[in-house]
Scaffold this active site. Sequence first.
Site, PDB file in Angstrom:
ATOM      1  N   ASP A   1       3.155  25.485  63.512  1.00  0.00           N
ATOM      2  CA  ASP A   1       2.769  26.851  63.164  1.00  0.00           C
ATOM      3  C   ASP A   1       1.834  27.382  64.249  1.00  0.00           C
ATOM      4  OD1 ASP A   1       1.636  29.188  62.039  1.00  0.00           O
ATOM      5  OD2 ASP A   1       1.851  28.426  60.014  1.00  0.00           O
TER       6      ASP A   1
ATOM      7  N   ASP B   1       7.236  16.258  62.879  1.00  0.00           N
ATOM      8  CA  ASP B   1       6.671  17.079  61.812  1.00  0.00           C
ATOM      9  C   ASP B   1       7.729  18.072  61.371  1.00  0.00           C
ATOM     10  OD1 ASP B   1       4.791  17.955  59.988  1.00  0.00           O
ATOM     11  OD2 ASP B   1       3.349  18.647  61.473  1.00  0.00           O
ATOM     12  N   ASP B   2       7.500  18.668  60.199  1.00  0.00           N
ATOM     13  CA  ASP B   2       8.456  19.649  59.703  1.00  0.00           C
ATOM     14  C   ASP B   2       8.360  20.955  60.475  1.00  0.00           C
ATOM     15  OD1 ASP B   2       5.929  20.258  58.659  1.00  0.00           O
ATOM     16  OD2 ASP B   2       6.635  20.623  56.622  1.00  0.00           O
TER      17      ASP B   2
END
Length: 173
Positions: A112, A108-109
């Site tokens: 969070d 994933d980028d």
Amino acid sequence: MPKRPDRPDRLPHEKGFHVSWDQIHRDSRALAWRLDGHGPNDGAWKAVVAITRGGMAPAMIVARELDIRTVDTVSVKSYDHQKQAEATILKAPDAIMMGDGTGILIVDDLVDSGKTLELVRTLYPKAHFATVYAKPKGRAMVDTFITEVSQDTWIFFPWDMALQYVEPYRGKD
């Protein structure tokens, strides 16, 4: 970037981190280099699974750099625009390929809060989770990452941005 009272059109986030296409490419290559030789099959990975949508560009770069030809996606919705919501799976990757996740690299980028990765990890507990960027709240959910940013930083990825004219900070000339 603090919001200025005289500029109500400024971003509402405390900090903004703008990532260019060049930067995401460099950081995704760095992620691939960090993962190279660390797969369970004599250092190789069986497949790359991108978490859509943000993980698709980094996963493509990682797959290319590591010469991994099997690429799939898992679609998770965890945001409603810029507001986090309950994470839900919209599309799962090929079940036979995935198994319990052994040998699978999930990319994933950004991690969070960690809710997206937590949900995917329940499905594939033995997969290796890698992100380009990590925030402190979600860092425990990722096995490998490149850059940590503060929790109050909003990352602006190049696929979310458009080039346009910006007025000067002062004046109109």
